[in-house]
Design a protein around this motif. Structure first.
Motif, short mmCIF file in Angstrom:
data_model
loop_
_atom_site.label_atom_id
_atom_site.label_comp_id
_atom_site.label_asym_id
_atom_site.label_seq_id
_atom_site.Cartn_x
_atom_site.Cartn_y
_atom_site.Cartn_z
N PHE A 1 0.67 -1.41 0.13
CA PHE A 1 0.02 -0.07 0.04
C PHE A 1 0.82 1.33 0.03
N GLU A 2 1.85 1.19 0.70
CA GLU A 2 2.59 2.54 0.75
C GLU A 2 3.18 2.70 -0.43
N ALA A 3 3.86 1.57 -1.19
CA ALA A 3 4.42 1.63 -2.53
C ALA A 3 3.48 2.34 -3.45
N ALA A 4 2.27 1.98 -3.36
CA ALA A 4 1.41 2.46 -4.54
C ALA A 4 0.75 3.82 -4.00
N VAL A 5 0.73 4.13 -2.87
CA VAL A 5 0.53 5.67 -2.69
C VAL A 5 1.57 6.60 -3.00
N ASN A 6 2.83 6.13 -2.64
CA ASN A 6 3.98 6.93 -2.94
C ASN A 6 4.49 6.99 -4.24
N ALA A 7 4.22 5.96 -5.28
CA ALA A 7 4.34 5.81 -6.73
C ALA A 7 3.46 6.98 -7.52
N GLN A 8 2.45 7.56 -6.85
CA GLN A 8 1.79 8.84 -7.33
C GLN A 8 2.66 9.92 -7.53
N LYS A 9 2.21 10.78 -8.81
CA LYS A 9 2.96 12.00 -9.13
C LYS A 9 2.25 12.97 -8.16
N LYS A 10 1.16 12.81 -8.07
CA LYS A 10 0.68 14.19 -7.63
C LYS A 10 -0.52 13.70 -6.47
N PRO A 11 -0.10 13.09 -5.24
CA PRO A 11 -1.03 12.35 -4.57
C PRO A 11 -1.99 13.41 -4.09
N THR A 12 -3.24 13.14 -3.72
CA THR A 12 -4.35 13.68 -3.26
C THR A 12 -5.09 12.94 -2.34
N ALA A 13 -5.88 13.36 -1.49
CA ALA A 13 -6.68 12.49 -0.60
C ALA A 13 -7.57 11.43 -1.38
N ASN A 14 -8.11 11.88 -2.61
CA ASN A 14 -8.89 11.31 -3.58
C ASN A 14 -8.03 10.03 -4.02
N SER A 15 -7.01 10.61 -4.68
CA SER A 15 -6.24 9.54 -5.35
C SER A 15 -5.49 8.30 -4.22
N ASN A 16 -5.35 8.79 -3.12
CA ASN A 16 -4.58 7.82 -2.09
C ASN A 16 -5.87 6.95 -1.73
N ALA A 17 -6.96 7.23 -1.69
CA ALA A 17 -8.18 6.49 -1.42
C ALA A 17 -8.30 5.25 -2.42
N LYS A 18 -8.18 6.06 -3.76
CA LYS A 18 -8.07 5.06 -5.04
C LYS A 18 -6.93 4.08 -4.94
N ALA A 19 -5.79 4.54 -4.63
CA ALA A 19 -4.60 3.57 -4.75
C ALA A 19 -4.82 2.73 -3.65
N ILE A 20 -5.06 2.85 -2.53
CA ILE A 20 -5.54 1.88 -1.43
C ILE A 20 -6.45 0.98 -1.68
N GLY A 21 -7.64 1.46 -2.41
CA GLY A 21 -8.61 0.36 -2.74
C GLY A 21 -8.08 -0.65 -3.79
N GLU A 22 -7.44 -0.10 -4.79
CA GLU A 22 -6.82 -0.89 -5.97
C GLU A 22 -6.01 -1.95 -5.32
N THR A 23 -5.21 -1.59 -4.63
CA THR A 23 -4.33 -2.49 -3.98
C THR A 23 -4.87 -3.64 -3.03
N PHE A 24 -5.91 -3.18 -2.34
CA PHE A 24 -6.91 -4.16 -1.50
C PHE A 24 -7.56 -5.02 -2.84
N SER A 25 -7.80 -4.61 -4.04
CA SER A 25 -8.25 -5.49 -4.93
C SER A 25 -7.47 -6.65 -5.23
N GLN A 26 -5.97 -6.03 -5.11
CA GLN A 26 -5.09 -6.94 -5.66
C GLN A 26 -4.66 -8.12 -4.71
#
Length: 269
Positions: free
Chosen positions: A64-89
């Motif tokens: 999860f940490e890697a997915a969040v930190n891999a974003q170029k411009k993280p926001t609260a919305n994009s962080n939620a999406k990144a965490i959700g996508e990682t849960f799906s994996q």
């Protein structure tokens, strides 16, 4: 026990005004956010750790940490999406329903929404899975479910319209609102629907039954749908509004018409 002043608090108007004690409860997932400021103030990675510990999945944290930190411009919305996508994996639908979908933290339910949305290929299956999130009692979850579903509903638009046209008669105003809001021609921070921009009449099955809805939350969405359409098809919107004015002379319809015609009226000045 959560202190009464935390439970009964009003959301702060700015980040600097949020009580640090409130942030602590938000980060442990013990309370839901009261407004956007609290949503932004929550550290989602800290919250995630506190979610993973009791279910014995702390080994997942690095992904999860890697997915969040891999974003170029993280926001609260994009962080939620990144965490959700990682849960799906990392997890399956049963895990999401057990540990995320009914969590007391609205942000955790947002992660669950993103994750569940990725388990379904068809519009029919996707909408069935998203309906509980559309009916959620928290504003944040009801917005995220639109982000998580709209683009894929566009790919199967006719089926989505057919299904959602049944939702407009639901007893839950949140479900009725989603039926109109999820397929707005433009919307907020979402993909535009070119079919509706060119042929908005295709969306009438979602709008007609709501033209005098008792809930302001629903009326706002219907009015905004028409206003979206007016930016590319103003003549069509004016015709629909004129017809509704005759067919439904109620204060609820009048409210929708004013909202739906606001861009047209502004351009007349």
């Amino acid at each position: 026990m959560i202190p009464e002043h935390i439970v009964n608090r009003k959301g702060a108007r700015s980040l600097k005004d949020i009580d640090p004690a409130v942030v602590a409860f938000l980060n442990t997932g013990q309370v839901a956010t009261k407004n956007l400021m609290e949503w932004l103030a929550t550290d989602q990675l800290v919250l995630l750790k506190n979610v993973l510990i009791p279910i014995g999945k702390t080994a997942w944290y690095g992904s999860f940490e890697a997915a969040v930190n891999a974003q170029k411009k993280p926001t609260a919305n994009s962080n939620a999406k990144a965490i959700g996508e990682t849960f799906s994996q990392l997890a399956n639908a049963d895990f999401i329903k057990t540990h995320l979908a009914d969590h007391q933290s609205d942000l955790v339910r947002c992660w669950g929404c993103w994750a569940e949305s990725l388990f379904h290929d068809s519009a029919e299956d996707l909408l069935q899975a998203m309906k509980p999130y559309a009916a959620d009692d928290h504003f944040g979850v009801r917005e995220v479910v639109i982000f998580a579903s709209k683009e894929r509903l566009i790919l199967d638009l006719d089926v989505a319209i057919d299904i959602l046209s049944g939702w407009v008669s639901d007893s839950d105003e949140n479900v009725r609102r989603y039926a109109a809001e999820a397929l707005r021609p433009i919307g907020v921070w979402t993909k535009k629907i070119s079919v509706f921009q060119e042929n908005p009449e295709k969306g009438l099955p979602l709008l007609e039954p709501l033209k005098s809805d008792r809930a302001k939350y629903v009326r706002d969405s219907v009015g905004n749908w028409l206003n979206d359409a007016s930016k590319s098809q103003p003549d069509w919107v004016q015709l629909v509004c004129a017809r509704w004015e005759k067919e439904s002379p109620t204060k609820e319809t009048t409210y929708i018409l004013k909202k739906g015609l606001r861009t047209i009226e502004k351009n007349k000045k």
